[in-house]
Write a protein that holds these residues in place. Structure first.
Motif, PDB file in Angstrom:
ATOM      1  N   LEU A  10      43.327  42.437-173.354  1.00 38.14           N
ATOM      2  CA  LEU A  10      44.420  42.260-174.053  1.00 38.14           C
ATOM      3  C   LEU A  10      44.789  42.794-175.079  1.00 38.14           C
ATOM      4  O   LEU A  10      46.028  43.256-175.243  1.00 38.14           O
ATOM      5  CB  LEU A  10      44.397  40.682-174.301  1.00 38.14           C
ATOM      6  CG  LEU A  10      45.588  39.982-175.193  1.00 38.14           C
ATOM      7  CD1 LEU A  10      46.851  40.339-174.404  1.00 38.14           C
ATOM      8  CD2 LEU A  10      45.521  38.522-175.849  1.00 38.14           C
ATOM      9  N   ASP A  11      43.829  43.371-176.018  1.00 36.93           N
ATOM     10  CA  ASP A  11      44.126  44.117-177.280  1.00 36.93           C
ATOM     11  C   ASP A  11      44.792  45.584-176.529  1.00 36.93           C
ATOM     12  O   ASP A  11      45.651  46.164-177.140  1.00 36.93           O
ATOM     13  CB  ASP A  11      42.937  44.248-177.821  1.00 36.93           C
ATOM     14  CG  ASP A  11      41.889  44.979-177.390  1.00 36.93           C
ATOM     15  OD1 ASP A  11      41.555  46.239-177.592  1.00 36.93           O
ATOM     16  OD2 ASP A  11      41.032  44.234-176.328  1.00 36.93           O
ATOM     17  N   GLN A  12      44.264  45.954-175.539  1.00 35.81           N
ATOM     18  CA  GLN A  12      44.559  47.497-175.031  1.00 35.81           C
ATOM     19  C   GLN A  12      45.929  47.339-174.298  1.00 35.81           C
ATOM     20  O   GLN A  12      46.596  48.338-174.684  1.00 35.81           O
ATOM     21  CB  GLN A  12      43.546  48.053-173.984  1.00 35.81           C
ATOM     22  CG  GLN A  12      42.494  48.322-174.741  1.00 35.81           C
ATOM     23  CD  GLN A  12      41.240  49.125-173.920  1.00 35.81           C
ATOM     24  OE1 GLN A  12      41.649  49.461-172.693  1.00 35.81           O
ATOM     25  NE2 GLN A  12      39.943  48.907-173.974  1.00 35.81           N
ATOM     26  N   CYS A  13      46.301  46.226-173.732  1.00 35.14           N
ATOM     27  CA  CYS A  13      47.649  46.008-173.134  1.00 35.14           C
ATOM     28  C   CYS A  13      48.624  45.906-174.320  1.00 35.14           C
ATOM     29  O   CYS A  13      49.662  46.569-174.198  1.00 35.14           O
ATOM     30  CB  CYS A  13      47.587  44.554-172.389  1.00 35.14           C
ATOM     31  SG  CYS A  13      46.750  44.944-170.929  1.00 35.14           S
ATOM     32  N   LEU A  14      48.325  45.143-175.235  1.00 32.64           N
ATOM     33  CA  LEU A  14      49.288  44.980-176.443  1.00 32.64           C
ATOM     34  C   LEU A  14      49.577  46.223-177.207  1.00 32.64           C
ATOM     35  O   LEU A  14      50.533  46.605-177.469  1.00 32.64           O
ATOM     36  CB  LEU A  14      48.926  43.810-177.411  1.00 32.64           C
ATOM     37  CG  LEU A  14      48.890  42.485-176.733  1.00 32.64           C
ATOM     38  CD1 LEU A  14      48.298  41.583-177.880  1.00 32.64           C
ATOM     39  CD2 LEU A  14      50.354  42.173-176.773  1.00 32.64           C
ATOM     40  N   ALA A  15      48.552  47.116-177.482  1.00 39.17           N
ATOM     41  CA  ALA A  15      48.491  48.397-178.006  1.00 39.17           C
ATOM     42  C   ALA A  15      49.364  49.415-177.202  1.00 39.17           C
ATOM     43  O   ALA A  15      50.156  50.111-177.755  1.00 39.17           O
ATOM     44  CB  ALA A  15      47.317  48.912-178.178  1.00 39.17           C
ATOM     45  N   ARG A  16      49.065  49.276-175.896  1.00 40.50           N
ATOM     46  CA  ARG A  16      50.168  50.156-175.130  1.00 40.50           C
ATOM     47  C   ARG A  16      51.441  49.773-175.043  1.00 40.50           C
ATOM     48  O   ARG A  16      52.367  50.591-175.139  1.00 40.50           O
ATOM     49  CB  ARG A  16      49.415  50.281-173.704  1.00 40.50           C
ATOM     50  CG  ARG A  16      50.159  51.058-172.639  1.00 40.50           C
ATOM     51  CD  ARG A  16      49.698  51.028-171.242  1.00 40.50           C
ATOM     52  NE  ARG A  16      48.925  49.938-170.892  1.00 40.50           N
ATOM     53  CZ  ARG A  16      49.609  48.637-170.549  1.00 40.50           C
ATOM     54  NH1 ARG A  16      50.986  48.518-170.657  1.00 40.50           N
ATOM     55  NH2 ARG A  16      48.769  47.681-170.143  1.00 40.50           N
ATOM     56  N   GLU A  17      51.576  48.675-174.938  1.00 42.80           N
ATOM     57  CA  GLU A  17      53.109  47.975-174.839  1.00 42.80           C
ATOM     58  C   GLU A  17      53.655  48.359-176.253  1.00 42.80           C
ATOM     59  O   GLU A  17      54.958  48.535-176.232  1.00 42.80           O
ATOM     60  CB  GLU A  17      52.879  46.625-174.828  1.00 42.80           C
ATOM     61  CG  GLU A  17      52.617  45.931-173.268  1.00 42.80           C
ATOM     62  CD  GLU A  17      52.515  44.495-172.949  1.00 42.80           C
ATOM     63  OE1 GLU A  17      52.100  44.134-171.722  1.00 42.80           O
ATOM     64  OE2 GLU A  17      52.523  43.815-173.986  1.00 42.80           O
ATOM     65  N   TYR A  18      53.192  48.057-177.328  1.00 43.76           N
ATOM     66  CA  TYR A  18      53.542  48.666-178.792  1.00 43.76           C
ATOM     67  C   TYR A  18      53.936  50.064-178.761  1.00 43.76           C
ATOM     68  O   TYR A  18      55.388  50.166-179.122  1.00 43.76           O
ATOM     69  CB  TYR A  18      52.412  48.308-179.709  1.00 43.76           C
ATOM     70  CG  TYR A  18      52.793  48.760-180.953  1.00 43.76           C
ATOM     71  CD1 TYR A  18      53.779  47.925-181.772  1.00 43.76           C
ATOM     72  CD2 TYR A  18      52.247  49.830-182.072  1.00 43.76           C
ATOM     73  CE1 TYR A  18      54.296  48.086-183.118  1.00 43.76           C
ATOM     74  CE2 TYR A  18      52.850  50.231-183.062  1.00 43.76           C
ATOM     75  CZ  TYR A  18      53.735  49.413-183.776  1.00 43.76           C
ATOM     76  OH  TYR A  18      54.066  49.623-184.946  1.00 43.76           O
ATOM     77  N   ARG A  19      53.315  50.800-178.307  1.00 49.31           N
ATOM     78  CA  ARG A  19      53.614  52.227-178.029  1.00 49.31           C
ATOM     79  C   ARG A  19      54.884  52.522-177.310  1.00 49.31           C
ATOM     80  O   ARG A  19      55.670  53.176-177.486  1.00 49.31           O
ATOM     81  CB  ARG A  19      52.533  53.138-177.451  1.00 49.31           C
ATOM     82  CG  ARG A  19      51.266  53.417-178.373  1.00 49.31           C
ATOM     83  CD  ARG A  19      50.518  54.489-177.952  1.00 49.31           C
ATOM     84  NE  ARG A  19      49.847  54.029-176.626  1.00 49.31           N
ATOM     85  CZ  ARG A  19      48.716  53.565-176.571  1.00 49.31           C
ATOM     86  NH1 ARG A  19      48.106  53.021-177.282  1.00 49.31           N
ATOM     87  NH2 ARG A  19      48.065  53.156-175.219  1.00 49.31           N
ATOM     88  N   THR A  20      54.929  51.699-176.021  1.00 47.59           N
ATOM     89  CA  THR A  20      56.149  52.073-175.302  1.00 47.59           C
ATOM     90  C   THR A  20      57.286  51.432-175.765  1.00 47.59           C
ATOM     91  O   THR A  20      58.339  51.814-175.718  1.00 47.59           O
ATOM     92  CB  THR A  20      55.712  51.174-173.682  1.00 47.59           C
ATOM     93  OG1 THR A  20      54.754  51.552-173.264  1.00 47.59           O
ATOM     94  CG2 THR A  20      56.941  51.050-172.744  1.00 47.59           C
ATOM     95  N   SER A  21      57.228  50.283-176.335  1.00 41.87           N
ATOM     96  CA  SER A  21      58.116  49.365-177.224  1.00 41.87           C
ATOM     97  C   SER A  21      58.903  50.369-178.209  1.00 41.87           C
ATOM     98  O   SER A  21      60.166  50.630-178.350  1.00 41.87           O
ATOM     99  CB  SER A  21      57.971  48.165-177.712  1.00 41.87           C
ATOM    100  OG  SER A  21      57.638  47.323-176.826  1.00 41.87           O
ATOM    101  N   LEU A  22      57.874  51.104-178.948  1.00 39.26           N
ATOM    102  CA  LEU A  22      58.466  52.010-180.054  1.00 39.26           C
ATOM    103  C   LEU A  22      59.246  53.291-179.382  1.00 39.26           C
ATOM    104  O   LEU A  22      60.254  53.627-180.004  1.00 39.26           O
ATOM    105  CB  LEU A  22      57.423  52.464-181.111  1.00 39.26           C
ATOM    106  CG  LEU A  22      57.303  51.441-182.309  1.00 39.26           C
ATOM    107  CD1 LEU A  22      57.151  50.045-182.058  1.00 39.26           C
ATOM    108  CD2 LEU A  22      55.893  52.008-183.075  1.00 39.26           C
ATOM    109  N   HIS A  23      58.773  53.743-178.415  1.00 37.80           N
ATOM    110  CA  HIS A  23      59.090  54.850-177.604  1.00 37.80           C
ATOM    111  C   HIS A  23      60.617  54.212-177.126  1.00 37.80           C
ATOM    112  O   HIS A  23      61.570  54.994-177.283  1.00 37.80           O
ATOM    113  CB  HIS A  23      58.526  55.382-176.520  1.00 37.80           C
ATOM    114  CG  HIS A  23      57.122  56.245-176.780  1.00 37.80           C
ATOM    115  ND1 HIS A  23      57.441  57.102-177.815  1.00 37.80           N
ATOM    116  CD2 HIS A  23      55.958  55.879-176.663  1.00 37.80           C
ATOM    117  CE1 HIS A  23      56.082  57.767-177.920  1.00 37.80           C
ATOM    118  NE2 HIS A  23      55.153  56.900-177.246  1.00 37.80           N
TER     119      HIS A  23
END
Length: 610
Positions: free
Chosen positions: A546-559
């Motif tokens: 879950l933590d890696q998924c959220l971290a990746r989604e956070y990057r994608t959202s900011l992009h």
């Protein structure tokens, strides 16, 4: 002039007297407050102390321990008092020391006040354990930690069908104190080590069976017992014991009780170190459910606390009460000093202040979409209803399913996650339970009953909460037209590696499968760039926590919001799948610029329930 001087003096006297009256009034209110926390009930030849903080489960403060000490000392010296009783108001005897207050004092740097709390509490416990007159404790309701500490040393300990006993300190980064190393170490076999290290609960019947309580009564009979005690004119322990026995009940220890597993407990908890205990439990896990339960509890506890606790229990076996309390006092002061570790403060914050580890329930009644689903699905219990409507419609908005969607959608059966993420298809409550996104199902009309039942629970045991939810649950029936009956076809079309291949497969099946035409219509309504980002996100999420998924989604959202590559989130500017290159998609998964910090999650302290 003399008159003016006289008026001046009179004015100063009035001001001074007024201040004095105000100060006295404030002090009186404070005194009354402290007295209200421990009430006194007078009887013919006895007295009763009543712990009176029901909204805080009678958690013990420094002032309460001090007042109890003064009361018990005065009663011991009073020849007109033959015996004393202690009980709690509300649904608890006492949940223990007021650790939330201790935590706040530590945060404010008031270490001296924290030390005073432990000193005052332990001194009272020693007074109870050496009291010269018969003393009784009615352990009705929650009796934990320091609450057990002030109860167990007494001459008579009355447990009821409402009693819940535990020493859960290791889960808070602390150690079982308040005399626990004395009374737990004297239980049969290695039961004390088991209770101290796992925080396992015991009920009233179990307390009597193992010797922690002397008498047992139904809660409904307590008023009769108290009435009988109020009539006694004696200080003879045998007379008091006979009176208690008159209203006692036979105890029956449940066949599933840990007390029927003493031989197995001894086998696993007899070892010299925590590591050896864990190793023994691990070896037995495959064939003994006691091991898996115990291991789960040990993993939830502070490793440092486990080792301190085991040594404390082992030393306590050969020490009298005063030496146990003195050693526990030293240990407690070292814990709050943070000289070696901050486990105590962090444990109290997580367990009692912010309640990080308490079982979380989410009632998914009505629309539950996008980020709403994100805050609901990772919880321990998810209750869907006949009014629930679930969806992740982000691709239709030029965004991507975020808020943990790449974690929980990727774990659905087959390629259902890809189908839901790319099409934004809706699911109802029954479908959510059937595919695992919800844990329980209830009609909307029954929610008030469920909430009422939950409000009555006095537990943090997930199995008890689950059983309560199941009592009001309803059987689910998935409609014959549901997409869940089309999993094989969904897998056939959505198993491909690229969005283009998925579209091609759907196009080929469109002439004979209405699922294809519906899905194609949805895909054509979505942002082509979002479709490609989403498919890659779901596929990566399948192999990430879950933590890696959220971290990746956070990057994608900011992009997405930066519009570095595309403005689809605000307004689409990628007209077709062909116009979306792999490089464009990869940009959304790239690390953030050095000026933008990555999402930092407390992975060392927390694990997701899913």
């Amino acid at each position: 002039m003399q008159r003016l001087k006289s008026l001046s003096v009179l004015k100063r006297w009035k001001c001074s007297n007024s201040h004095c009256l105000y100060t006295t009034s404030a002090a009186q209110r404070e005194l009354n407050h402290f007295q209200d926390e421990v009430l006194v009930e007078g009887r013919a030849f006895s007295r009763a102390a009543i712990l009176n903080r029901p909204s805080q489960l009678n958690a013990i403060t420094t002032s309460m321990a001090g007042r109890l000490q003064r009361l018990y000392e005065s009663w011991e010296d009073n020849s007109q008092i033959g015996f004393v009783t202690m009980k709690g108001s509300g649904r608890a005897f006492s949940s223990g020391g007021d650790m939330v207050t201790i935590y706040r004092l530590l945060q404010e740097g008031k270490d001296a006040e924290c030390k005073e709390f432990f000193r005052t509490l332990y001194q009272f416990i020693y007074l109870v354990g050496t009291y010269l007159k018969p003393n009784l404790t009615i352990m009705d309701g929650i009796t934990m930690g320091g609450g057990a500490g002030i109860a167990v040393p007494g001459m008579f300990r009355i447990a009821t069908d409402k009693t819940v006993f535990a020493t859960p300190e290791v889960q808070m980064g602390f150690h079982p104190d308040s005399g626990a190393s004395f009374y737990l170490s004297r239980l049969p076999g290695y039961l004390g080590e088991f209770l101290a290290l796992t925080g396992e609960k015991l009920n009233g019947a179990e307390l009597v069976a193992c010797g922690l309580a002397t008498h047992y009564s139904l809660n409904a009979k307590l008023s009769w017992i108290e009435e009988r005690l109020g009539q006694l004119m004696t200080d003879d322990p045998s007379v008091i014991s006979d009176s208690l026995a008159q209203y006692g009940d036979l105890i029956t220890v449940d066949r599933h009780s840990v007390l029927h597993k003493i031989d197995r407990i001894d086998k696993y908890f007899c070892h010299d170190t925590v590591e050896e205990i864990v190793e023994a439990l691990t070896e037995g896990e495959s064939h003994d459910d006691l091991c898996s339960t115990a291991l789960k509890r040990l993993k939830e506890a502070s490793p440092l606390s486990l080792k301190i606790t085991l040594q404390s229990i082992r030393e306590g076996r050969f020490q009298p009460l005063d030496q146990c309390l003195a050693r526990e006092y030293r240990t407690s002061l070292h814990c709050i000093s943070k000289e070696v570790s901050g486990d105590f403060s962090e444990g109290i914050r997580a367990r009692l202040v912010d309640k990080d580890f308490a079982p979380k329930l989410t009632i998914l009644d009505g629309i539950t979409m996008g980020g709403g689903a994100g805050i609901a699905v990772p919880g321990m219990f998810r209750i869907a209803t006949d009014k629930t409507v679930f969806a992740t419609p982000e691709v239709q908005m030029g965004f991507h399913p975020d808020s943990g969607a790449s974690f929980y959608l990727s774990r659905l059966p087959g390629y259902l996650g890809e189908f839901l993420a790319l099409t934004g298809e809706k699911l109802n409550g029954a479908e959510l339970v059937a595919c695992g996104l919800a844990t329980h199902y209830s009609l909307n009309a029954k929610l008030s009953w469920i909430e009422e039942r939950l409000g009555q629970l006095m537990t943090d045991d997930p199995s008890v909460i689950s059983d309560s939810l199941a009592q009001y649950g309803d059987l689910i029936t998935v409609d014959r037209h549901s997409v869940l009956h089309k999993i094989d076809r969904i897998d056939k079309y959505f198993c491909h590696d690229t969005v283009e291949e998925i579209v091609e497969a759907l196009t080929e099946g469109e002439s004979h499968d209405d699922l294809c035409s519906t899905a194609l219509k949805r895909l054509k309504e979505a942002s082509p760039l979002s479709l490609k980002i989403t498919l890659q996100s779901i596929r990566e999420g399948r192999f990430q926590p879950l933590d890696q998924c959220l971290a990746r989604e956070y990057r994608t959202s900011l992009h997405c919001i930066s519009k570095e590559v595309s403005g689809d989130f605000s307004e689409w500017d990628t007209p077709s799948l062909k116009a979306v290159s792999k490089d464009m998609v990869d940009c959304y998964f790239a690390p953030l610029p050095t000026s933008e910090p990555e999402l930092n999650l407390p992975t060392a302290l927390r694990e997701p329930f899913m």
